[in-house]
Design a protein around this motif. Structure first.
Motif, short mmCIF file in Angstrom:
data_model
loop_
_atom_site.label_atom_id
_atom_site.label_comp_id
_atom_site.label_asym_id
_atom_site.label_seq_id
_atom_site.Cartn_x
_atom_site.Cartn_y
_atom_site.Cartn_z
N ALA A 18 -4.52 -50.90 89.10
CA ALA A 18 -3.29 -51.42 89.70
C ALA A 18 -2.43 -52.04 88.61
CB ALA A 18 -3.60 -52.44 90.79
N ALA A 19 -1.13 -52.01 88.81
CA ALA A 19 -0.20 -52.56 87.83
C ALA A 19 1.16 -52.75 88.48
CB ALA A 19 -0.07 -51.63 86.61
N LYS A 20 1.97 -53.58 87.85
CA LYS A 20 3.36 -53.72 88.28
C LYS A 20 4.19 -52.72 87.50
CE LYS A 20 6.67 -57.27 89.60
NZ LYS A 20 6.93 -58.73 89.67
N TRP A 39 1.77 -51.30 92.26
CA TRP A 39 1.20 -49.99 92.56
C TRP A 39 -0.31 -50.01 92.39
CZ3 TRP A 39 3.60 -45.56 94.30
CH2 TRP A 39 4.99 -45.55 94.32
N GLY A 40 -0.99 -49.27 93.25
CA GLY A 40 -2.42 -49.05 93.11
C GLY A 40 -2.69 -47.56 93.00
N ALA A 41 -3.76 -47.21 92.27
CA ALA A 41 -4.13 -45.81 92.11
C ALA A 41 -5.65 -45.68 92.22
CB ALA A 41 -3.65 -45.27 90.76
N HIS A 51 -0.15 -45.82 95.65
CA HIS A 51 0.33 -46.57 96.80
C HIS A 51 1.12 -47.78 96.36
CE1 HIS A 51 0.05 -49.82 99.82
NE2 HIS A 51 0.17 -48.84 100.70
N SER A 52 2.19 -48.07 97.09
CA SER A 52 2.96 -49.29 96.90
C SER A 52 3.55 -49.70 98.24
CB SER A 52 4.08 -49.08 95.88
OG SER A 52 4.82 -50.28 95.68
N GLY A 53 3.63 -51.01 98.49
CA GLY A 53 4.25 -51.48 99.72
C GLY A 53 3.28 -51.57 100.87
N GLY A 54 3.83 -51.52 102.08
CA GLY A 54 3.03 -51.80 103.27
C GLY A 54 2.53 -50.59 104.02
N ARG A 55 2.72 -49.39 103.50
CA ARG A 55 2.27 -48.20 104.21
C ARG A 55 0.75 -48.14 104.24
NH1 ARG A 55 4.41 -42.98 101.74
NH2 ARG A 55 3.64 -42.17 103.72
N GLU A 56 0.20 -47.48 105.25
CA GLU A 56 -1.24 -47.28 105.35
C GLU A 56 -1.61 -45.86 104.95
OE1 GLU A 56 -3.01 -48.61 108.95
OE2 GLU A 56 -2.14 -50.62 108.84
N ALA A 57 -0.91 -45.34 103.96
CA ALA A 57 -1.18 -44.01 103.41
C ALA A 57 -0.62 -43.97 102.00
CB ALA A 57 -0.53 -42.92 104.27
N PRO A 58 -1.11 -43.07 101.16
CA PRO A 58 -0.56 -42.98 99.80
C PRO A 58 0.92 -42.62 99.82
CG PRO A 58 -2.60 -41.72 99.99
CD PRO A 58 -2.19 -42.09 101.38
#
Length: 545
Positions: free
Chosen positions: A264-266, A272-274, A285-292
């Motif tokens: 993860a990084a900014k 963002w996470g990977a 993934h970034s933000g509040g979604r529950e999917a990539p």
């Protein structure tokens, strides 16, 4: 300060010395012109006592065990420690009773007798100077540990696959002062096993202060054997109370040896996470979604380990977009952007092998990283370093400085870790790095060393020669025999094939600006290597004047 520039004649000295002495002279140029044009993609230990008071309690650091002599000796030779001052004052006796402590960790203070009576003598120190925190935490089996820096503290996560009550991820907080490693939360305390499940990785951590202190954690959870592990995102406040949590995908790769961990990084102002999905593709993934948000990679070259990096989006000007550096067992190493696809990176050791880690650290140039990987083949173990520049165009990524004779190939170095900081007041292009390198030697010793590095990317970062300067410099920066010079040795122990060559390894590091560095690593907790110990040490970064 004199800047070292040795020759690029290769490894005439021991390989680890070559890393820090030959590398500074074999600089690379970061040139984005080709990439920005959007053309063709570029090619190719110790068991010192600590008492846990439970989650939310404190772990008091009381010293380091059998490797302490090596660590302190390395600290003294590399930058000094309190032992030198105490020894000099004691030798002078009661006649030299001045209190010479100036509270500056970057000076060695001693009372000396002169013809005019007792006086205080102060010797400047440079490099990583131990500041007193040296903790050993007993564990079961830890394949992964991560560290992130906040504004005034460090945050750690340790994944223990053999904890007393089953797999566990424990979060720790370490301040920049004091000698406590505080266990603040366990993942099983905040996950309903019927809903989320047990951990299958450590947590990739990012600290964000845009809207108050928030610690973002990405990790894999497995609800039950036979089902698929899923990636989850947690957001904690400064007390490690949960602010948000949710699954962010339907697939997370569970590695048999525990080598896969998310990153993860900014990037571009967003967190963002990977992670690697079960089919070997990569979710981001970034933000509040529950999917990539999107996926990268290919099932033809399934990812085993990854690092989250970034590239420039030329269409948007200078904003960064996420990219990945990943390794595929038996297939090689790749850098990948959404628009550019895969760029295969040239390896000094082309034989197929297994990868235990990729790693990356920022440069002063957006979209340019110092990255690499550790690979084990039937004939060799080595880590390799590359400068990698990416854009989100058809050009994709470009690896720079692919010279295998310039310190970029490190035989017997495994799973290194890097951290960087940009200090206010420095000229454009100056960064400071902490490099942590575990390695094996021919005598059957497993060691872990650390080095503070000044990296000068030039007045025009992106087109200037890059110069790496170790702090302190060998021989004070003067010409001379530096063949015996080594980085600060933090831990060493005998190892062998009987314990799978286990030793101090799996390092993680971070820097709290302006001058504190934390290094964590895993090592056998007993001679039989039937259990692990998590080591945590903190240092003051002392820079030469």
């Amino acid at each position: 300060m004199t800047r070292r520039r040795g020759s690029c004649r290769g490894f005439e000295r021991p390989f680890l010395v070559a890393l820090f002495v030959a590398l500074p002279s074999c600089a690379f140029l970061l040139d984005f012109d080709e990439l920005k044009e959007g053309g063709a993609a570029g090619g190719a230990s110790g068991t010192g006592g600590v008492a846990e008071s439970g989650a939310g309690g404190a772990l008091d650091a009381e010293g380091g065990g059998p490797d302490s002599d090596a660590g302190e000796a390395g600290g003294l030779g590399h930058g000094g420690s309190d032992a030198g001052a105490a020894g000099s004052a004691g030798a002078a006796g009661s006649a030299c009773a001045l209190d010479c402590d100036d509270s500056d960790p970057c000076t060695e203070d001693r009372c000396v007798l002169t013809d005019d009576g007792p006086e205080c003598e102060r010797t400047p120190l440079a490099g990583l100077v131990p500041d007193g925190l040296d903790a050993t935490l007993e564990a079961g089996r830890i394949p992964q540990v991560t560290v992130a820096a906040g504004p005034d503290a460090f945050y750690l996560s340790a994944f223990d696959v053999a904890a007393d009550d089953g797999p566990e991820v424990t979060f720790y907080r370490v301040g920049t002062q004091g000698d406590a490693v505080e266990a603040v939360r366990r993942i099983t305390e905040i996950t309903d096993t019927t809903l989320a499940g047990d951990p299958v990785s450590a947590a990739a951590l990012v600290v964000d202060t845009a809207q108050g202190l928030r610690i973002h954690a990405y990790l894999g959870l497995l609800r039950e054997v036979g089902s698929k592990a899923r990636p989850w995102r947690f957001v904690f406040d400064g007390s490690f109370d949960v602010v948000a949590r949710a699954p962010i995908g339907d697939s997370f790769l569970v590695s048999p040896l525990g080598e896969h961990r998310p990153d993860a990084a900014k990037v571009g102002g967003a967190i963002w996470g990977a992670w690697v999905r079960e089919d070997g593709t990569i979710g981001l993934h970034s933000g509040g979604r529950e999917a990539p948000d999107f996926t990268l990679g290919s099932t033809d070259t399934p990812a085993a380990v990854l690092s989250l990096i970034s590239g420039l989006d030329v269409a948007l000007g200078t904003p960064e977009v996420p990219a990945v550096l990943y390794a595929s067992h038996g297939n090689g190493v790749f850098a990948w952007t959404e628009a550019g696809g895969a760029t295969a990176l040239t390896e000094c050791s082309p034989d197929p092998g297994l990868y235990s880690r990729t790693f990356a650290v920022r440069t002063s140039v957006d979209g340019a990283w110092l990255g690499g990987w550790t690979k084990l083949t039937s004939a060799s173990l080595a880590s390799e370093l590359r400068a990698i520049a990416c854009t989100n165009t058809q050009a994709g990524c470009l690896a720079l400085g692919e010279s295998c004779e310039a310190g970029s190939s490190l035989p017997f170095v495994r799973n290194p870790a890097f951290a960087e900081v940009d200090l206010p007041g420095d000229a454009a292009g100056i960064r400071y790095h902490v490099w942590v390198l575990p390695w094996l030697d021919a005598g059957g010793m497993a060691r872990l060393g650390a080095q503070l590095m000044r990296v000068d990317f030039g007045e025009a970062p992106g087109t200037s020669e890059v110069v790496f300067t170790p702090i302190p410099e060998p021989n004070g920066g003067a010409a001379g025999d530096d063949s015996e010079w080594l980085p600060l040795v933090l831990s060493e122990m005998q190892t062998s094939s009987e314990i799978d060559f286990r030793g101090p390894d799996l390092a993680a590091t971070a820097i709290v600006a302006p001058d504190k560095a934390l290094i964590a690593w895993v090592e056998p907790g007993n001679p039989e290597a039937t259990a692990d110990a998590l080591r945590v040490r903190r240092f003051h970064m002392c820079l030469p004047e």
